[in-house]
Design an enzyme around this catalytic site. Structure first.
Site, mmCIF file in Angstrom:
data_model
loop_
_atom_site.group_PDB
_atom_site.id
_atom_site.type_symbol
_atom_site.label_atom_id
_atom_site.label_comp_id
_atom_site.label_asym_id
_atom_site.label_seq_id
_atom_site.Cartn_x
_atom_site.Cartn_y
_atom_site.Cartn_z
ATOM 1 N N LEU A 263 9.440 -1.384 -2.683
ATOM 2 C CA LEU A 263 8.796 -0.330 -3.460
ATOM 3 C C LEU A 263 9.188 -0.385 -4.932
ATOM 4 O O LEU A 263 8.394 -0.003 -5.796
ATOM 5 C CB LEU A 263 9.117 1.038 -2.861
ATOM 6 C CG LEU A 263 8.452 1.327 -1.511
ATOM 7 C CD1 LEU A 263 8.935 2.661 -0.947
ATOM 8 C CD2 LEU A 263 6.938 1.322 -1.624
ATOM 9 N N ARG A 267 6.420 -0.393 -7.751
ATOM 10 C CA ARG A 267 6.311 0.654 -8.767
ATOM 11 C C ARG A 267 5.961 0.085 -10.136
ATOM 12 O O ARG A 267 5.097 0.630 -10.825
ATOM 13 C CB ARG A 267 7.608 1.467 -8.810
ATOM 14 C CG ARG A 267 7.707 2.422 -7.646
ATOM 15 C CD ARG A 267 9.100 2.976 -7.408
ATOM 16 N NE ARG A 267 9.085 3.773 -6.188
ATOM 17 C CZ ARG A 267 10.128 3.965 -5.389
ATOM 18 N NH1 ARG A 267 11.305 3.411 -5.684
ATOM 19 N NH2 ARG A 267 10.018 4.702 -4.305
ATOM 20 N N PHE A 400 1.081 7.201 -4.430
ATOM 21 C CA PHE A 400 1.450 5.829 -4.066
ATOM 22 C C PHE A 400 2.899 5.503 -4.414
ATOM 23 O O PHE A 400 3.431 6.012 -5.397
ATOM 24 C CB PHE A 400 0.585 4.846 -4.867
ATOM 25 C CG PHE A 400 -0.694 4.419 -4.213
ATOM 26 C CD1 PHE A 400 -0.903 4.523 -2.851
ATOM 27 C CD2 PHE A 400 -1.705 3.861 -4.981
ATOM 28 C CE1 PHE A 400 -2.086 4.097 -2.269
ATOM 29 C CE2 PHE A 400 -2.890 3.436 -4.420
ATOM 30 C CZ PHE A 400 -3.081 3.557 -3.049
ATOM 31 N N GLU A 401 3.499 4.591 -3.645
ATOM 32 C CA GLU A 401 4.817 4.010 -3.952
ATOM 33 C C GLU A 401 5.900 5.070 -4.138
ATOM 34 O O GLU A 401 6.786 4.931 -4.981
ATOM 35 C CB GLU A 401 4.743 3.129 -5.210
ATOM 36 C CG GLU A 401 3.573 2.186 -5.279
ATOM 37 C CD GLU A 401 3.614 1.090 -4.231
ATOM 38 O OE1 GLU A 401 4.537 1.084 -3.404
ATOM 39 O OE2 GLU A 401 2.715 0.245 -4.229
ATOM 40 N N GLY A 402 5.828 6.128 -3.341
ATOM 41 C CA GLY A 402 6.749 7.248 -3.498
ATOM 42 C C GLY A 402 6.151 8.259 -4.456
ATOM 43 O O GLY A 402 5.726 7.898 -5.560
#
Length: 592
Positions: A263, A267, A400-402
Site C-alpha cells: 500500500l 499510495r 482507495f489505498e487506506g
C-alpha cells in the site's frame, strides 16, 4: 538512481520536518531523462488514442475490451516497467512507473484496472514471491496474458485489515493451502486470472497467497458504483480454493508486512494518477472557459473564472513537486540494488511521505473536479460533458489505498515510530524548539538575496509548527497518542502543508536557477500564493489542535509561539492567480 543523486546525501524518511534541503538536493520533473519523457508520452498517447475513445463501452462492462486494452498496454511495456528484466519486464526505475501511473490517470476507470494489474496485484509477487512463483507468473503478467487483483478488504475489515475472517489451512497431504472466506470491493474481480489473497492460517496467522481463478473461487455480481464505472469491482468468494505451497507470499503470519508495504507503493502511485487526471481536468476546463460565451465574451475573461483556473494550476504544480521529490528520495535510497527486500525497505522508509502524497493529491484532485463542474455550470452536471464523469471518478481516491483519515493518522504515527526507534532525531529537535519558544526571539531565515526568501522562512516556521504540535502531543499523551485521533488529524494537516510548501519553494528555486527568474515568474507566483494560503490554514489548524491539548499558561505560551511562526505579510494572490490563468488561457491548455 535519480538524475541528481550524485549531488545529494541520503535523506532519512521524515527528516524533512527537522532538516532543510537545497534545490540541488531534490528531484523534480525538470530532472526527467529523455527516457522518462518518452515513457510518459507513449503512455499519454495510448490513453488518449486507444482508451478514452472507448470509455463508454468500458462503462457498460465490456471486459473483453478491457482485457484487450490491458494487452495493448503490455505490448508497449506499460505493465512490465517495474518488473525485473529476468522475468520479462523492463526493469525500469520507480520514476518510470510513476510516469506510467500519471498518464494512465487521464482515464480513471482504466487507471484503476491497470493500476491493480501493474501495482498492488503485481508488487507482492515481485517483492515477496518465491522464485517458482516469479518464474510462473511475472512473464505472463508483463505480457498482459494474466490479469491480477488484490483481495484484502472484507465486509467487516476495511481500515482494520487485521480483522479479516478469511482462513487458510494446510491440506492433509501437505501439498497446498485451502482457503475459505469472502472478500469485498475487489478491483478486476470480474475477469482477473490470479488474486493476491490475504487469509489467516489456522485462523490467526495473517498471511498472503497467490490464488488462481479455479473451481472454489468465484466472483460475485458487479458493484453498482458512483464512479470508475469502467472498472470491474466485485466480491470474491473462496470455497475450498487451493494454493500450492510455492504460492505463499513471504512468511506465514507476516501478511501485514506485505499488505502495508504494498500500500505504501500504491499510495504514491495513486498520487501520480491523480496528477494525470488533474492535468486533463484543467486542460478541459481551460478549453471550455475559452469557448463558452456569456455577456458577449468568453467566460475565461472573468476574474472569478481566472481565480479558479489559477488555483487549479497551483495545486497541480505543487502536487507534482511533492510526488517527484518523494520519488527522488526513494530512488536514492534504493540506489543500484536489485534486491527486492532492500527495495522494499527503502520504500518503507518513506511511508509517512507516501501517506502525505496520497492524502494531499486525492484532495487536490477532488478540488479540481469540483471546480471543473462549477466552470462548466449546468453542463457540468450533464453526462454529455467530461466534468460529470471526472467528478464521480475522483471521489474514490480519498478511500482507495487506506482512507484519508487512516493515512492522516499514519503520518505523525510513522514519524513518532522512527523517533522512538532512534532513526529520526525528532524528540531532541522538539525539545530544542520548546527551549526556543521560551526565548524572546525566533531565529529565522532572513537573506533577501535568496529567491523566495520570505516564503522559505515561512516554510521553516511551518515545519516548526508541525514539530511543536507533534512534540506537545508526544509529551502529553506518550504511549496513548495513537488514541487521540482528532489531535493526530490536526498535526497531519500541518505537516502536509509544510511539506508541500517546502517542495514548491525548492522546485521554483531550481527552475529559476536554470532558466532565470523571468522565465520562472509563473512558478514563483504559484509558490507565493500557495505558501500564503498554506500559512493561514496551518495557523487555524494548529490553533485548534493546541487548544485540544493544553490550557492556561501553557496554551498561551504555545499560541504566542504560533503567532510568531505564522506571521506573514500577505501577497497579492488575486493578481498572481490572474497571471497564472492568463498564460494558460492564451495557450488554451495547461502549460506548466
Amino acid at each position: 538512481m535519480s538524475a541528481v543523486a550524485e549531488q545529494k546525501q541520503l535523506v532519512q524518511g521524515g527528516e524533512f520536518l527537522i532538516a532543510d534541503r537545497t534545490p540541488d538536493e531534490i528531484f523534480t520533473p525538470e530532472d526527467f531523462t529523455e527516457e522518462h519523457r518518452m515513457i510518459a508520452e507513449t503512455t499519454r498517447q495510448f490513453i488518449d488514442n486507444e482508451v478514452i475513445p472507448h470509455i463508454d463501452e468500458l462503462e457498460k462492462h465490456d471486459w473483453k475490451l478491457a482485457r484487450e486494452l490491458v494487452k495493448k498496454a503490455a505490448d508497449l511495456g506499460l505493465i512490465g516497467a517495474n518488473i525485473p528484466e529476468e522475468y520479462g519486464g523492463l526493469g525500469l526505475d520507480q520514476t518510470s512507473g510513476a510516469l506510467v501511473g500519471e498518464n494512465i490517470g487521464r482515464c480513471a476507470s482504466f487507471a484503476t484496472t491497470l493500476g491493480a494489474e501493474s501495482g498492488i496485484g503485481l508488487l507482492p509477487i515481485i517483492y515477496f514471491g518465491t522464485e517458482a512463483a516469479k518464474q510462473k507468473y511475472l512473464p505472463k503478467i508483463a505480457s498482459g496474458e494474466l490479469i491480477t487483483a488484490y483481495a484484502l478488504t472484507e465486509a467487516g475489515s476495511g481500515s482494520d485489515a487485521m480483522a479479516a475472517k478469511a482462513t487458510a489451512r494446510l491440506s492433509a497431504d501437505g501439498t497446498h493451502y485451502i482457503l475459505n472466506g469472502e472478500k469485498m470491493f475487489i478491483t478486476n474481480g470480474g475477469f482477473a486470472d490470479i488474486f493476491i489473497v490475504f487469509a489467516k492460517v489456522d485462523g490467526d496467522k495473517f498471511s498472503a497467497f497467490i490464488v488462481e481463478r479455479q473451481e472454489g473461487l468465484s466472483a460475485g455480481a458487479e458493484e453498482h458504483k458512483m464512479g470508475i464505472k469502467g472498472s470491474s469491482t466485485t466480491p470474491l468468494v473462496l470455497a475450498d480454493a487451493k494454493a500450492p505451497l510455492e504460492n505463499l507470499l513471504g512468511e506465514i503470519g507476516k501478511g501485514h508486512k506485505i499488505a502495508f508495504n504494498t500500500l505504501n507503493i500504491g499510495r504514491f502511485k495513486l498520487g501520480a494518477m491523480c496528477i494525470g487526471g488533474m492535468k486533463l481536468m484543467l486542460h478541459e476546463s481551460i478549453r471550455y472557459a475559452n469557448e463558452r460565451q456569456q455577456f458577449g465574451k468568453s467566460i475565461s475573461s472573468f476574474g472569478a473564472i481566472k481565480s479558479k483556473l489559477g488555483e487549479m494550476a497551483i495545486r497541480t504544480w505543487v502536487g507534482e513537486a511533492m510526488i517527484y521529490r518523494t520519488l527522488g528520495m526513494i530512488e536514492d535510497a534504493i540506489g543500484d540494488t536489485n534486491d527486492p527486500d532492500a527495495k522494499m525497505r527503502a520504500i518503507e522508509e518513506y511511508s509517512a511521505e507516501c501517506s502525505i502524497i496520497k492524502v494531499a493529491l486525492s484532495e487536490y484532485c477532488d478540488y479540481l473536479a469540483d471546480e471543473m463542474v462549477q466552470i462548466y455550470g449546468g453542463y457540468g452536471y450533464s453526462a454529455d460533458y467530461p466534468a460529470e464523469r471526472a467528478y464521480r471518478d475522483s471521489r474514490i481516491n480519498r478511500i482507495f489505498e487506506g482512507t484519508n483519515e487512516i493515512n492522516r493518522m499514519l503520518i505523525p504515527g510513522r514519524l513518532m515510530k522512527s523517533a522512538l526507534s532512534g532513526k529520526l532525531a525528532l524528540l531532541p529537535a522538539a525539545q530544542a524548539l520548546m527551549d526556543e519558544i521560551l526565548t524572546p526571539q525566533i531565529v529565522g531565515f532572513d537573506d533577501d538575496e535568496i529567491l523566495l526568501a520570505a516564503e522559505q522562512k515561512l516554510a521553516k516556521n511551518a515545519k516548526k509548527v508541525g514539530l511543536m504540535t507533534l512534540g506537545t502531543a508526544a509529551q502529553k499523551y506518550m504511549m496513548t497518542l495513537g488514541d487521540q485521533q482528532e489531535i493526530l488529524l490536526g498535526i497531519a494537516d500541518v505537516i502536509m502543508d509544510a511539506y508541500a510548501m517546502e517542495s514548491a519553494i525548492l522546485r521554483a528555486q531550481k527552475l529559476a536557477a536554470s532558466a532565470g527568474e523571468e522565465a520562472a515568474a509563473r512558478y514563483i507566483d504559484m509558490t507565493r500564493v500557495f505558501c500564503n494560503d498554506a500559512v493561514e490554514r496551518i495557523e487555524a489548524r494548529a490553533k485548534n489542535t493546541l487548544a485540544g491539548m493544553a490550557d492556561g499558561d501553557e496554551l498561551r505560551t504555545l499560541l504566542a509561539a504560533l503567532r510568531r511562526f505564522t506571521k506573514l505579510t500577505p501577497v497579492n494572490t488575486i493578481a498572481a492567480r490572474q497571471r497564472i490563468a492568463d498564460e494558460m488561457i492564451a495557450a488554451n491548455r495547461y502549460v506548466y
